[in-house]
Design an enzyme around this catalytic site. Structure first.
Site, PDB file in Angstrom:
ATOM      1  N   ARG A 130       0.823  -1.218   0.000  1.00 44.79           N
ATOM      2  CA  ARG A 130       0.000   0.000   0.000  1.00 44.79           C
ATOM      3  C   ARG A 130       0.853   1.263   0.000  1.00 44.79           C
ATOM      4  O   ARG A 130       0.539   2.229  -0.698  1.00 44.79           O
ATOM      5  CB  ARG A 130      -0.955   0.004   1.198  1.00 44.79           C
ATOM      6  CG  ARG A 130      -2.055  -1.040   1.068  1.00 44.79           C
ATOM      7  CD  ARG A 130      -2.940  -1.089   2.294  1.00 44.79           C
ATOM      8  NE  ARG A 130      -2.124  -1.393   3.460  1.00 44.79           N
ATOM      9  CZ  ARG A 130      -2.274  -0.848   4.666  1.00 44.79           C
ATOM     10  NH1 ARG A 130      -3.221   0.026   4.885  1.00 44.79           N
ATOM     11  NH2 ARG A 130      -1.485  -1.187   5.666  1.00 44.79           N
ATOM     12  N   ASN A 170      -6.082  -2.858   3.030  1.00 47.51           N
ATOM     13  CA  ASN A 170      -6.026  -4.313   3.157  1.00 47.51           C
ATOM     14  C   ASN A 170      -7.422  -4.838   3.439  1.00 47.51           C
ATOM     15  O   ASN A 170      -8.181  -4.221   4.184  1.00 47.51           O
ATOM     16  CB  ASN A 170      -5.106  -4.723   4.305  1.00 47.51           C
ATOM     17  CG  ASN A 170      -3.650  -4.528   3.977  1.00 47.51           C
ATOM     18  OD1 ASN A 170      -3.254  -4.459   2.827  1.00 47.51           O
ATOM     19  ND2 ASN A 170      -2.834  -4.446   5.006  1.00 47.51           N
TER      20      ASN A 170
END
Length: 90
Positions: free
Chosen positions: A18, A36
């Site tokens: 990320r 997530n």
């Protein structure tokens, strides 16, 4: 302007995925978010100009970190909202 919703499958959690996606998004002027999911995937909502958005998706698909391994990428085109002012990780 275009918007895509992505579900990234593979080794994409716990490998800086990320943070790397945010760095790429910032470089390409892509706005949106990445988070997530409990099933081990990463969900991304991204808006940007067509060419930059395609570059972003290509880099995500390649695996933005040496430790990430993208096995599949589900892409859905969405209606542009222009509601994001930056790219953030959730």
């Amino acid at each position: 302007m275009e918007r895509n919703h992505l579900i990234v499958h593979g080794r994409v959690q716990g490998v800086g995925f990320r943070a790397s996606a945010k760095q790429i998004a910032d470089e390409l002027d892509i706005t949106g978010w990445a988070k997530n999911k409990s099933d081990g995937t990463v969900e991304i909502d991204a808006e940007g100009e067509g060419r930059q958005l395609k570059q972003f998706i290509d880099k995500i698909n390649e695996g933005p970190t040496p430790f990430a391994k993208v096995q599949a990428l589900d892409i859905t085109e969405k209606e542009v909202t222009n509601s994001y002012d930056s790219f953030r990780t959730i």
